[in-house]
Design an enzyme around this catalytic site. Sequence first.
Site, PDB file in Angstrom:
ATOM      1  CD  GLU A 289      29.836  36.793  46.289  1.00 27.59           C
ATOM      2  OE1 GLU A 289      30.875  36.917  46.985  1.00 27.59           O
ATOM      3  OE2 GLU A 289      28.823  37.481  46.453  1.00 27.59           O
ATOM      4  N   PRO A 290      32.375  31.681  43.824  1.00 27.02           N
ATOM      5  CG  PRO A 290      32.220  29.888  42.344  1.00 27.02           C
ATOM      6  CD  PRO A 290      31.452  31.076  42.866  1.00 27.02           C
ATOM      7  N   GLY A 291      35.914  31.518  43.703  1.00 22.66           N
ATOM      8  CA  GLY A 291      37.097  31.902  42.938  1.00 22.66           C
ATOM      9  C   GLY A 291      38.040  30.721  42.893  1.00 22.66           C
ATOM     10  CE1 TYR A 332      46.642  35.826  52.251  1.00 21.35           C
ATOM     11  CE2 TYR A 332      47.480  34.755  50.283  1.00 21.35           C
ATOM     12  CZ  TYR A 332      46.797  35.788  50.882  1.00 21.35           C
ATOM     13  OH  TYR A 332      46.267  36.771  50.114  1.00 21.35           O
ATOM     14  CB  CYS A 359      66.872  41.109  48.085  1.00 17.06           C
ATOM     15  SG  CYS A 359      67.884  40.963  46.621  1.00 17.06           S
ATOM     16  CD  GLU A 360      61.113  41.160  51.174  1.00 16.49           C
ATOM     17  OE1 GLU A 360      60.795  40.763  52.306  1.00 16.49           O
ATOM     18  OE2 GLU A 360      60.676  42.181  50.646  1.00 16.49           O
ATOM     19  CE1 TYR A 388      41.780  35.428  45.383  1.00 20.31           C
ATOM     20  CE2 TYR A 388      41.657  33.086  45.903  1.00 20.31           C
ATOM     21  CZ  TYR A 388      41.043  34.309  45.745  1.00 20.31           C
ATOM     22  OH  TYR A 388      39.687  34.415  45.945  1.00 20.31           O
TER      23      TYR A 388
HETATM   24  N1  LLP Z   1      33.431  36.765  47.478  1.00 19.46           N
HETATM   25  C1  LLP Z   1      34.052  37.712  48.220  1.00 19.46           C
HETATM   26  C2  LLP Z   1      33.283  38.836  48.708  1.00 19.46           C
HETATM   27  C3  LLP Z   1      35.431  37.578  48.503  1.00 19.46           C
HETATM   28  O1  LLP Z   1      36.028  38.492  49.244  1.00 19.46           O
HETATM   29  C4  LLP Z   1      36.148  36.472  48.000  1.00 19.46           C
HETATM   30  C5  LLP Z   1      37.572  36.318  48.264  1.00 19.46           C
HETATM   31  C6  LLP Z   1      35.465  35.537  47.207  1.00 19.46           C
HETATM   32  C7  LLP Z   1      34.110  35.715  46.983  1.00 19.46           C
HETATM   33  C8  LLP Z   1      36.134  34.334  46.603  1.00 19.46           C
HETATM   34  O2  LLP Z   1      36.643  33.480  47.563  1.00 19.46           O
HETATM   35  P1  LLP Z   1      37.209  32.048  47.160  1.00 19.46           P
HETATM   36  O3  LLP Z   1      36.063  31.254  46.600  1.00 19.46           O
HETATM   37  O4  LLP Z   1      38.256  32.258  46.137  1.00 19.46           O
HETATM   38  O5  LLP Z   1      37.734  31.512  48.419  1.00 19.46           O
HETATM   39  N2  LLP Z   1      44.570  35.745  48.265  1.00 19.46           N
HETATM   40  C9  LLP Z   1      44.061  34.777  49.213  1.00 19.46           C
HETATM   41  C10 LLP Z   1      42.567  34.654  49.129  1.00 19.46           C
HETATM   42  C11 LLP Z   1      41.820  35.965  49.300  1.00 19.46           C
HETATM   43  C12 LLP Z   1      40.344  35.829  49.158  1.00 19.46           C
HETATM   44  C13 LLP Z   1      39.688  37.157  49.141  1.00 19.46           C
HETATM   45  N3  LLP Z   1      38.270  37.130  48.960  1.00 19.46           N
HETATM   46  C14 LLP Z   1      44.779  33.445  49.006  1.00 19.46           C
HETATM   47  O6  LLP Z   1      45.627  33.348  48.115  1.00 19.46           O
HETATM   48  O7  LLP Z   1      44.519  32.494  49.725  1.00 19.46           O
END
Ligand code: LLP
Length: 429
Positions: A289-291, A332, A359-360, A388
């Site tokens: 599940e890569p994002g 973060y 304004c922060e 993100y």
């Molecule tokens: N699978 C699940 C169940 C998740 O909760 C997430 C991310 C992913 C996959 C994908 O993760 P990745 O491969 O992108 O690391 N907004 C934060 C990151 C929040 C991630 C939330 N869950 C940031 O900007 O660092």
Amino acid sequence: MHGFSYKQGLLHCEEVDLNELAATYGTPLYVYSSATITGHFRRLDEALSGVPHAIAYAVKANSNLSVLRLLAAQGAGFDIVSGGELFRVLKAGGDPAHCTFAGVGKTRAEITYALEQGIYSFNVESEGELRYLNQVAGELGLIAPAAVRVNPNIDAKTHKYISTGKSENKFGVDFEAIVDLYERASKELPHIQLRGLQMHIGSQLTSIAPFIEAVEKVTPLVRLLKERHGIEFWSIGGGIGIVYEDSLASGTPEWWQQREAAAVPLTIESYGKALVPRLKDLGLKILLEPGRYIVGNAGVLLTRCLYEKKGSAKTFKIVDAGMNDLIRPALYEGHHEIVPLVEPPSDARVLVDVVGPICESGDFFCQDRSLPDFQPGECVALMSAGAYGFAMASNYNSRPLPAEVLVEGGSARIVRQRQDLAALIEGEL
Ligand code: LLP
């Protein structure tokens, strides 16, 4: 590796000059490289080729329809966390049969929508949710395919807000409670089909060790569930970290070769090499599940310097993007490299804070960083903002959402219009 580099002193995305895009579409502006997105998808696919697998792109990282369409065309499935994300995937031509649905708080409306669309699996995060899923599916006369998310209690060694695999995190079901839960579910929940097991220990992991630890800890459990309940898949989640600190240099293959040679742990190849031997004999489909890995280095946020303010303590470069456009530094302490769109003529640097108009005091992109002395009117790119970035943008301070552009070779097209003022108040009475 990514598609951003200086060509004749001008920062380009693939073959397109970012200076031109900033002039044509205005700033703040998100720009994505399609070759980088598809390239990362293919490299991950290749790295896992030794094991039956499927990639479910985590839509939350970047949910622009054109990005989803690009990935659907590569054969990606999608990991969603809301009815809204499922709606987007369907609009982009994604196949619901290749969708998994994560998240601790799915509503009846979301469950119903996903059941009706026939998604591949609900990744369930509590016994309460599993029972509710069973109930809703029963009322609809359907069977809900499900996997429970196991919380393996492993420290992902990442920022505390994006660590998810420790017992104190709200995610998943305790490792020790899984076997009994599957046992009860198989006896008591006739509208649930136990299809797999899921885990995700955190995001932006920059070393392979926690992945290995989690896989090794959960493997006996997965074998047992396969034997007893005939599960067919194991999702090992996302979380693969990307390069933020050196993000302009990391566009080149040479940089990556050096990294491999120095045995710096987390490259996608080392991820594959470490995990494939541990997964290949399980007789299960491995889901990923890569994002961030897919889209993070594939996007930049362009912003123009409005003013310079020299105070007694600091010099501030005030730019036209704010924490509402890119919240990662504020939320973060995320690091994004800041690169002028016109290559600086010398190595001269000044110590500055780059801040937005909100304004922060938390509205900064960097503090006390040595940067080229860019001037009001000039544009810079906030690098590695493809994941993100826009997805977490808001209308705070009543600022319209920025536009988004997708580059493909020498052509660039707008894939989301800049929000106008009328859209800002849409739906308000
Ligand atoms: N699978 C699940 C169940 C998740 O909760 C997430 C991310 C992913 C996959 C994908 O993760 P990745 O491969 O992108 O690391 N907004 C934060 C990151 C929040 C991630 C939330 N869950 C940031 O900007 O660092």
